[in-house]
Design a protein around this motif. Structure first.
Motif, PDB file in Angstrom:
ATOM      1  N   SER A 137       0.840  -1.207   0.000  1.00 30.82           N
ATOM      2  CA  SER A 137       0.000   0.000   0.000  1.00 30.82           C
ATOM      3  C   SER A 137       0.870   1.251   0.000  1.00 30.82           C
ATOM      4  N   PHE A 138       1.972   1.197   0.762  1.00 28.65           N
ATOM      5  CA  PHE A 138       2.896   2.327   0.806  1.00 28.65           C
ATOM      6  C   PHE A 138       3.481   2.596  -0.583  1.00 28.65           C
ATOM      7  N   ASN A 139       3.954   1.535  -1.239  1.00 27.49           N
ATOM      8  CA  ASN A 139       4.554   1.699  -2.564  1.00 27.49           C
ATOM      9  C   ASN A 139       3.551   2.263  -3.572  1.00 27.49           C
ATOM     10  N   LEU A 140       2.338   1.739  -3.543  1.00 21.35           N
ATOM     11  CA  LEU A 140       1.323   2.202  -4.488  1.00 21.35           C
ATOM     12  C   LEU A 140       0.944   3.654  -4.195  1.00 21.35           C
TER      13      LEU A 140
ATOM     14  N   LEU B 272      -2.719   9.512  -1.102  1.00 20.51           N
ATOM     15  CA  LEU B 272      -2.914   9.704   0.326  1.00 20.51           C
ATOM     16  C   LEU B 272      -3.780   8.592   0.919  1.00 20.51           C
ATOM     17  N   ASP B 273      -4.786   8.171   0.162  1.00 20.02           N
ATOM     18  CA  ASP B 273      -5.662   7.094   0.639  1.00 20.02           C
ATOM     19  C   ASP B 273      -4.868   5.802   0.876  1.00 20.02           C
ATOM     20  N   PHE B 274      -4.003   5.454  -0.063  1.00 18.74           N
ATOM     21  CA  PHE B 274      -3.207   4.226   0.095  1.00 18.74           C
ATOM     22  C   PHE B 274      -2.140   4.387   1.167  1.00 18.74           C
ATOM     23  N   LEU B 275      -1.560   5.578   1.293  1.00 18.99           N
ATOM     24  CA  LEU B 275      -0.549   5.795   2.327  1.00 18.99           C
ATOM     25  C   LEU B 275      -1.163   5.650   3.715  1.00 18.99           C
ATOM     26  N   ARG B 276      -2.400   6.068   3.872  1.00 12.75           N
ATOM     27  CA  ARG B 276      -3.067   5.910   5.166  1.00 12.75           C
ATOM     28  C   ARG B 276      -3.294   4.439   5.484  1.00 12.75           C
ATOM     29  N   GLN B 277      -3.541   3.634   4.453  1.00 11.64           N
ATOM     30  CA  GLN B 277      -3.696   2.192   4.670  1.00 11.64           C
ATOM     31  C   GLN B 277      -2.387   1.555   5.124  1.00 11.64           C
ATOM     32  N   ALA B 278      -1.274   2.231   4.819  1.00  8.20           N
ATOM     33  CA  ALA B 278       0.037   1.678   5.170  1.00  8.20           C
ATOM     34  C   ALA B 278       0.441   1.988   6.603  1.00  8.20           C
ATOM     35  N   GLN B 279      -0.346   2.789   7.311  1.00  9.77           N
ATOM     36  CA  GLN B 279       0.025   3.185   8.669  1.00  9.77           C
ATOM     37  C   GLN B 279      -0.254   2.054   9.659  1.00  9.77           C
TER      38      GLN B 279
END
Length: 501
Positions: free
Chosen positions: A75-78, A92-99
């Motif tokens: 998710s972070f990479n995407l 931003l949506d995918f970066l939040r999933q990476a938290q």
């Protein structure tokens, strides 16, 4: 007695099934790793769409794998790829999933990318918060290069909100981090930005700023890429100009000539600034060459606005050298350029400058036309002040009076086909004209009665009309006539125009 042991065949089947699952999982992990590597390669090659495709496939595979840690990494990479591709909200949506819950605050790369996403969305305050957190984490890990990069992004956030002091502090911290990482070329770039922002802040004195600029120049030997070196000398030179250190500025611009030689857009800026700095030093004769070279280069690049500014600077130079005719010709060229680019503020200024030039040449009729054009162009400007309006009306009035005075004092020439009687009559009319006596006085002290003054002001006011709303206290535009009282420009020294760099 019944036995709980499984038949040998059933145990073997379980082992085979478990082995297949492990092998399948290993294959999925390998696929994810290959897709991730392919995505990173695509990003490095600038193929953002391919990168997103690879990272998305890796994320889908990770979801089948049902491994939360791997899913967060994918998710972070995407998310980072989406931000890189200019789609920050999706990123931003995918970066939040990476938290990973509270641990997210301890991951500098995640904080940095969250900052980039908010930055791209124009959310400077949120972006600055993430960048500051990332910088602290990178420092705790001893990663000076990444800390420097993050401080540069943080400072740009402050710069966009015009917090010049915090921006300068951030650039200075970036320079310190780069030095610690032995990235001296990056340190020089950070010091260049720091000096520029320190000038705009009221927290630093002149000596502090010069010290930073001097340190920046001391690192230039570590820069091998000519374009970067040319940009650095150009930027530092402009900073020196703003400090009114014109001798140092000229040295910087001259040093920028070599690295910029094969880069026409950069070379044009260097020539432009060098000519303007020489004007400010009073070295008008050598300045002429650089103004002409810059104007020609801008013209070949299709940069009409910048070319017009060079013509304006050249007009000032010619005027200082006593060549009013050449000055007027260059102002005409500048005026055409500003018209073509619809730069109304500059058009107003050049119209006034050209009008003053004609007034000095005792050509009031042409001056009247230029003042009328100036007040007409001023109506298209939003941020104009009342004193500029009043000044132009006053100058137009003076030009109209002088034009009327000149017409009345000029001897009337008989038409070649007139009879001698007609010629005598015209001579008699001229003799009786009150304009003769006026020639004994300076043109600005016309002895015409109050009625003429009223007429001139009325025509000026009628032509000008209403200035409209939204006026401010200052009009910020360039002037090529040193004595022009309508100028109020703090950063254009000696009335020479410096391009933005």
């Amino acid at each position: 007695m019944a036995s709980n042991a499984s038949p040998p065949g059933e145990n073997e089947e379980k082992v085979k099934r478990k082995s297949k699952e492990v092998r399948k999982k290993e294959v999925q992990v390998e696929d994810i790793a290959e897709l991730t590597s392919a995505g990173h390669r695509a990003l490095q090659e600038g193929q953002s769409d391919d990168a997103m495709s690879c990272f998305n496939a890796a994320l889908q595979a990770a979801r089948q794998l049902q491994d939360r840690r791997v899913q967060r990494a994918c998710s972070f990479n995407l998310g980072a790829a989406y931000v890189e591709a200019g789609r920050p909200q999706e990123g931003l949506d995918f970066l939040r999933q990476a938290q990973p819950g509270p641990r997210a605050n301890r991951l500098p790369d995640l904080q940095f990318n969250l900052g980039l996403a908010h930055n791209a969305l124009g959310q400077n305050k949120e972006a600055a918060t993430y960048f500051l957190q990332a910088a602290q984490l990178y420092r705790s890990q001893g990663d000076g290069g990444s800390e420097g990069d993050t401080c540069m992004e943080l400072s740009r956030c402050y710069s966009r909100t015009q917090d010049w002091s915090l921006a300068a502090q951030g650039f200075l911290r970036a320079a310190e981090s780069y030095r610690g990482a032995a990235m001296l070329d990056s340190a020089a770039a950070a010091l260049k930005e720091a000096g520029s922002h320190m000038i705009q802040s009221d927290q630093y004195n002149r000596d502090d700023i010069i010290s930073v600029l001097t340190e920046c120049l001391s690192l230039t030997e570590n820069i091998t890429e000519p374009g970067i070196l040319g940009e650095l000398f150009l930027s530092v030179g402009v900073s020196y100009c703003r400090l009114r250190c014109f001798q140092e500025a000229v040295q910087c611009f001259r040093q920028a000539l070599g690295p910029s030689a094969q880069r026409p857009p950069l070379l044009a800026k260097v020539l432009h600034n060098l000519g303007a700095a020489l004007n400010s030093e009073g070295q008008f004769t050598p300045a002429v060459t650089y103004h002409r070279l810059a104007a020609g280069l801008y013209g070949s690049l299709g940069c009409l606005g910048d070319q017009a500014r060079c013509f304006s600077n050249l007009a000032l130079t010619c005027s200082q050298l006593g060549d009013e005719e050449e000055s007027a010709e260059n102002l005409i060229l500048a005026l055409q350029g500003f018209r073509d680019t619809e730069d109304h503020l500059a058009e107003v200024q050049v119209c006034e400058s050209l009008a003053e030039c004609y007034m000095r040449q005792r050509k009031p009729k042409k001056a009247v036309q230029l003042y009328k054009q100036a007040v007409s162009a001023l109506t298209h400007c939003q941020d104009t002040s009342g004193h500029v309006r009043d000044h132009l009306v006053e100058r137009l009035t003076v030009a109209l009076q002088q034009d009327l005075f000149t017409q009345r004092s000029r001897p009337l020439r008989p038409h070649p086909h007139n009879t001698p009687v007609a010629q005598l009559v015209r001579k008699s009319d001229v003799t009786q004209s009150p304009g003769r006596a006026s020639n004994k006085h300076p043109v600005h002290q016309s002895r015409e009665g109050p009625g003429q003054d009223t007429t001139g002001k009325q025509e000026a006011a009628e032509h000008y009309g209403s200035s409209g709303g939204g006026a401010t206290d200052k009009l910020d535009y360039m002037s090529m006539v040193p004595e022009s009282p309508s100028l109020d420009r703090k950063d254009h020294l000696q009335n020479s125009e410096y391009p933005h760099v």
